[in-house]
Design a protein around this motif. Structure first.
Motif, PDB file in Angstrom:
ATOM      1  N   ASP A   1      37.597  27.656  25.344  1.00  0.00           N
ATOM      2  CA  ASP A   1      36.371  26.858  25.324  1.00  0.00           C
ATOM      3  C   ASP A   1      36.198  26.074  26.620  1.00  0.00           C
ATOM      4  N   ILE A   2      37.141  26.208  27.539  1.00  0.00           N
ATOM      5  CA  ILE A   2      37.070  25.498  28.814  1.00  0.00           C
ATOM      6  C   ILE A   2      36.730  26.452  29.940  1.00  0.00           C
ATOM      7  N   ALA A   3      37.512  27.506  30.103  1.00  0.00           N
ATOM      8  CA  ALA A   3      37.319  28.416  31.222  1.00  0.00           C
ATOM      9  C   ALA A   3      38.113  29.686  30.973  1.00  0.00           C
ATOM     10  N   TYR A   4      37.885  30.689  31.808  1.00  0.00           N
ATOM     11  CA  TYR A   4      38.694  31.889  31.731  1.00  0.00           C
ATOM     12  C   TYR A   4      40.130  31.579  32.111  1.00  0.00           C
ATOM     13  N   THR A   5      41.067  32.264  31.495  1.00  0.00           N
ATOM     14  CA  THR A   5      42.467  32.131  31.857  1.00  0.00           C
ATOM     15  C   THR A   5      42.967  33.482  32.344  1.00  0.00           C
ATOM     16  N   TYR A   6      44.011  33.470  33.155  1.00  0.00           N
ATOM     17  CA  TYR A   6      44.569  34.724  33.637  1.00  0.00           C
ATOM     18  C   TYR A   6      45.189  35.489  32.463  1.00  0.00           C
ATOM     19  N   ALA A   7      44.755  36.726  32.266  1.00  0.00           N
ATOM     20  CA  ALA A   7      45.269  37.579  31.200  1.00  0.00           C
ATOM     21  C   ALA A   7      46.209  38.614  31.796  1.00  0.00           C
ATOM     22  N   ASP A   8      47.245  38.933  31.061  1.00  0.00           N
ATOM     23  CA  ASP A   8      48.231  39.917  31.516  1.00  0.00           C
ATOM     24  C   ASP A   8      47.586  41.306  31.534  1.00  0.00           C
ATOM     25  N   GLY A   9      47.702  41.996  32.674  1.00  0.00           N
ATOM     26  CA  GLY A   9      47.112  43.325  32.791  1.00  0.00           C
ATOM     27  C   GLY A   9      47.650  44.297  31.781  1.00  0.00           C
ATOM     28  N   SER A  10      48.935  44.211  31.447  1.00  0.00           N
ATOM     29  CA  SER A  10      49.524  45.127  30.463  1.00  0.00           C
ATOM     30  C   SER A  10      48.889  44.942  29.096  1.00  0.00           C
ATOM     31  N   ALA A  11      48.669  43.677  28.714  1.00  0.00           N
ATOM     32  CA  ALA A  11      48.023  43.404  27.430  1.00  0.00           C
ATOM     33  C   ALA A  11      46.588  43.918  27.414  1.00  0.00           C
ATOM     34  N   LEU A  12      45.887  43.738  28.536  1.00  0.00           N
ATOM     35  CA  LEU A  12      44.510  44.228  28.615  1.00  0.00           C
ATOM     36  C   LEU A  12      44.459  45.739  28.544  1.00  0.00           C
ATOM     37  N   ALA A  13      45.408  46.408  29.193  1.00  0.00           N
ATOM     38  CA  ALA A  13      45.447  47.873  29.149  1.00  0.00           C
ATOM     39  C   ALA A  13      45.650  48.364  27.729  1.00  0.00           C
ATOM     40  N   GLU A  14      46.531  47.680  26.989  1.00  0.00           N
ATOM     41  CA  GLU A  14      46.787  48.070  25.605  1.00  0.00           C
ATOM     42  C   GLU A  14      45.560  47.832  24.730  1.00  0.00           C
ATOM     43  N   GLU A  15      44.886  46.721  24.932  1.00  0.00           N
ATOM     44  CA  GLU A  15      43.702  46.399  24.131  1.00  0.00           C
ATOM     45  C   GLU A  15      42.556  47.381  24.377  1.00  0.00           C
ATOM     46  N   THR A  16      42.402  47.803  25.616  1.00  0.00           N
ATOM     47  CA  THR A  16      41.263  48.663  25.969  1.00  0.00           C
ATOM     48  C   THR A  16      41.569  50.148  25.860  1.00  0.00           C
ATOM     49  N   GLY A  17      42.846  50.487  25.788  1.00  0.00           N
ATOM     50  CA  GLY A  17      43.207  51.898  25.779  1.00  0.00           C
ATOM     51  C   GLY A  17      43.151  52.533  27.158  1.00  0.00           C
ATOM     52  N   LEU A  18      42.994  51.710  28.200  1.00  0.00           N
ATOM     53  CA  LEU A  18      42.964  52.220  29.570  1.00  0.00           C
ATOM     54  C   LEU A  18      44.375  52.182  30.143  1.00  0.00           C
ATOM     55  N   THR A  19      44.802  53.279  30.717  1.00  0.00           N
ATOM     56  CA  THR A  19      46.142  53.338  31.282  1.00  0.00           C
ATOM     57  C   THR A  19      46.109  53.954  32.668  1.00  0.00           C
ATOM     58  N   GLY A  20      47.164  53.693  33.417  1.00  0.00           N
ATOM     59  CA  GLY A  20      47.333  54.354  34.711  1.00  0.00           C
ATOM     60  C   GLY A  20      46.187  54.112  35.657  1.00  0.00           C
ATOM     61  N   LEU A  21      45.736  55.195  36.280  1.00  0.00           N
ATOM     62  CA  LEU A  21      44.695  55.105  37.290  1.00  0.00           C
ATOM     63  C   LEU A  21      43.362  54.654  36.700  1.00  0.00           C
ATOM     64  N   ALA A  22      43.115  54.975  35.432  1.00  0.00           N
ATOM     65  CA  ALA A  22      41.856  54.552  34.803  1.00  0.00           C
ATOM     66  C   ALA A  22      41.783  53.034  34.744  1.00  0.00           C
ATOM     67  N   PHE A  23      42.916  52.399  34.413  1.00  0.00           N
ATOM     68  CA  PHE A  23      42.949  50.943  34.363  1.00  0.00           C
ATOM     69  C   PHE A  23      42.789  50.355  35.766  1.00  0.00           C
ATOM     70  N   GLU A  24      43.496  50.920  36.740  1.00  0.00           N
ATOM     71  CA  GLU A  24      43.395  50.429  38.108  1.00  0.00           C
ATOM     72  C   GLU A  24      41.973  50.566  38.654  1.00  0.00           C
ATOM     73  N   ALA A  25      41.340  51.700  38.344  1.00  0.00           N
ATOM     74  CA  ALA A  25      39.965  51.916  38.823  1.00  0.00           C
ATOM     75  C   ALA A  25      39.015  50.898  38.218  1.00  0.00           C
ATOM     76  N   ALA A  26      39.196  50.602  36.916  1.00  0.00           N
ATOM     77  CA  ALA A  26      38.327  49.623  36.253  1.00  0.00           C
ATOM     78  C   ALA A  26      38.520  48.236  36.856  1.00  0.00           C
ATOM     79  N   VAL A  27      39.784  47.858  37.127  1.00  0.00           N
ATOM     80  CA  VAL A  27      40.055  46.569  37.755  1.00  0.00           C
ATOM     81  C   VAL A  27      39.405  46.508  39.130  1.00  0.00           C
ATOM     82  N   GLY A  28      39.529  47.603  39.895  1.00  0.00           N
ATOM     83  CA  GLY A  28      38.945  47.646  41.228  1.00  0.00           C
ATOM     84  C   GLY A  28      37.440  47.460  41.215  1.00  0.00           C
ATOM     85  N   GLU A  29      36.769  48.066  40.220  1.00  0.00           N
ATOM     86  CA  GLU A  29      35.320  47.900  40.116  1.00  0.00           C
ATOM     87  C   GLU A  29      34.956  46.439  39.868  1.00  0.00           C
ATOM     88  N   LEU A  30      35.686  45.791  38.962  1.00  0.00           N
ATOM     89  CA  LEU A  30      35.371  44.405  38.626  1.00  0.00           C
ATOM     90  C   LEU A  30      35.665  43.470  39.793  1.00  0.00           C
TER      91      LEU A  30
END
Length: 501
Positions: free
Chosen positions: A360-389
């Motif tokens: 409720d205050i601000a965004y916090t740094y989220a662990d990339g591994s946890a985000l990959a598991e939540e989204t189902g994105l792995t490997g290069l797909a996850f890296e590419a998505a991070v790069g776009e953002l």
């Protein structure tokens, strides 16, 4: 009454401001360059083609009206002064008549200044000098799209960065920066080309969201969507070097430059050692920049000229694409909605997951591994998505060894409008209206009280308005949970409110 004419004077750089009557966005042109013998103008953003007189800005119109009113008032006052009379009393009753015109207060002039814009361009087709927000645009005179020109300019900038990579402590930093600049420039160019020609694609929706962060994946999609083979432009022999350079950029941007198993599997780089830092030399990046120029020009030629607004006869603006239906975000991997940044579906899915970590205050740094598991994105797909953002400035990252942590920026909600249940633009408008009505310095608690918005949304709206120059913001340390100390409205704040009323 004499005819009144008002001259609109160019700014100190020779530019005249223009405002599109269709999309109402601001740009500038330099009189005396470009085409001659024509009075039409083309919006560099939406392509609206109309008579040039319809592109006057609201500030220019207000200025012209004030000058005309002042001159009209002066002429009227002069003519009335000629009617002054003084007749002495005469006759049995001593009656006299006197007519005297007193001077009225002078009507003030509505002075204005042309705005500073982000990108200045000299059209390679007609020579017009113009300036726009953003980067890609139609030439206001001839209508030619500047995509290839901007690509070449960006690659030239990256080449200059390489020139700074002399022997010394920061040589590797300049080489890495040049590599990132080249890939980012090509990604923006590729997205622009596919977006412009999306109607020709086998799947227009996918074409509008195509990313060029991963060159092999992008090449496969371009071939499927447009029947254009990107590798043919540089040849099979040079393609592995291009792929390797792109993958090195991913390692530097998202893994602190540390080689992982995926890099080795994709590039087959014989010099790579797992867990060691990747090496990039200036000649390697220089060769990549040459290849990207060749591929870019080849893609532009293959797709043909951009849907242009270049006809000298007034024409309607290009028809916008139909809005895509909203699809709810879920942890189960449902396809997320479209966004205004041209992101791929993977990137939008990742953005939604990052947003779910919001406090409720601000965004916090989220662990990339946890985000990959939540989204189902792995490997290069996850890296590419991070790069776009990252390239869209929607997130920032920090690395610690092999781990990556990701934090959203104030712009992230704009990529998730259909999933959030509110439009960030409404927040921006609410903050701006409160600031204008107060016309005094305001604090974070003042905005929360008057808008009833959560602290996080107040923080981001203030920062978005500050980034656009639409709000005066005082920032100091120690104001948590707020990201600012005080805020005050300016003339640009009022303009922002009026244009969105």
């Amino acid at each position: 009454m004499d005819e009144i004419s008002v001259r609109i004077t160019p700014d100190e750089d020779g530019y005249l401001g223009r405002e599109c009557p269709e999309c109402e966005r601001y740009f500038k042109v330099t009189p005396g360059t470009g085409l001659t013998g024509t009075a039409h103008c083309i919006c560099p953003y939406c392509g609206k083609n109309d008579d040039g007189s319809h592109f006057l800005t609201r500030d220019q119109v207000a200025y012209a009206k004030s000058v005309a009113l002042q001159q009209f008032s002066a002429q009227l006052h002069s003519q009335l002064k000629q009617l002054e009379r003084g007749v002495r009393p005469s006759g049995p009753f001593g009656i006299g008549i006197s007519i005297k015109v007193e001077g009225g207060s002078e009507i003030p002039i509505a002075e204005y200044e042309e705005k500073d814009l982000e990108t200045e361009i000299v059209c390679e087709s007609c020579g017009l000098r113009y300036a726009v927000y953003g980067v890609f645009a139609f030439c206001p005179d001839c209508g030619v799209r500047n995509s290839v020109q901007i690509l070449e300019r960006s690659l030239a900038f990256a080449e200059k960065e390489l020139g700074l990579a002399v022997d010394g402590a920061h040589a590797d930093d300049w080489i890495g920066s040049a590599l990132a600049s080249g890939v980012s420039a090509f990604d923006g160019f590729g997205r622009e080309q596919c977006r412009l020609h999306a109607a020709r694609a086998t799947d227009p929706n996918k074409a509008e969201n195509l990313s060029f962060q991963a060159i092999t994946k992008a090449a496969d999609k371009v071939k499927t969507l447009f029947a254009v083979d990107l590798p043919q432009f540089v040849g099979a022999a040079a393609l592995p070097d291009v792929v390797r350079a792109f993958q090195k950029r991913h390692l530097i941007a998202h893994c602190a430059g540390v080689i992982d198993e995926q890099y080795i599997a994709v590039t087959q780089d014989p010099s790579a050692e797992l867990g060691r830092k990747v090496r990039v030399d200036a000649d390697e990046v220089r060769a990549l920049l040459t290849s990207l120029s060749t591929i870019g020009r080849g893609l532009a030629t293959a797709l043909g000229s951009a849907p242009a607004a270049s006809s000298l006869a007034p024409a309607a603006a290009p028809t916008p694409s139909a809005p895509r239906p909203a699809v709810p975000i879920s942890r189960g991997g449902a396809r997320p909605p479209g966004d205004p940044f041209g992101l791929s579906n993977d990137a939008v899915r990742l953005a939604a997951a990052i947003s779910a970590h919001d406090s409720d205050i601000a965004y916090t740094y989220a662990d990339g591994s946890a985000l990959a598991e939540e989204t189902g994105l792995t490997g290069l797909a996850f890296e590419a998505a991070v790069g776009e953002l990252v390239d869209a400035r929607l997130v920032t990252t920090q690395s610690s060894g092999q781990r990556v942590f990701i934090e959203g920026t104030c712009e992230l909600p704009r990529a998730l409008v259909d999933a959030l249940g509110y439009d960030p633009r409404d927040d921006d408008r609410a903050i701006a209206e409160v600031a204008v009505n107060a016309n005094a310095w305001m604090t974070g608690p003042d905005f929360v009280e008057k808008t009833q918005l959560p602290i996080a949304r107040v923080n981001r709206a203030v920062l978005r308005l500050k980034a656009r120059g639409s709000l005066e913001v005082m920032q100091t340390m120690g104001n948590a949970p707020y990201r600012f100390l005080q805020v005050k409205a300016t003339g640009e704040t009022l303009r922002f409110v009026r244009t969105r009323a």
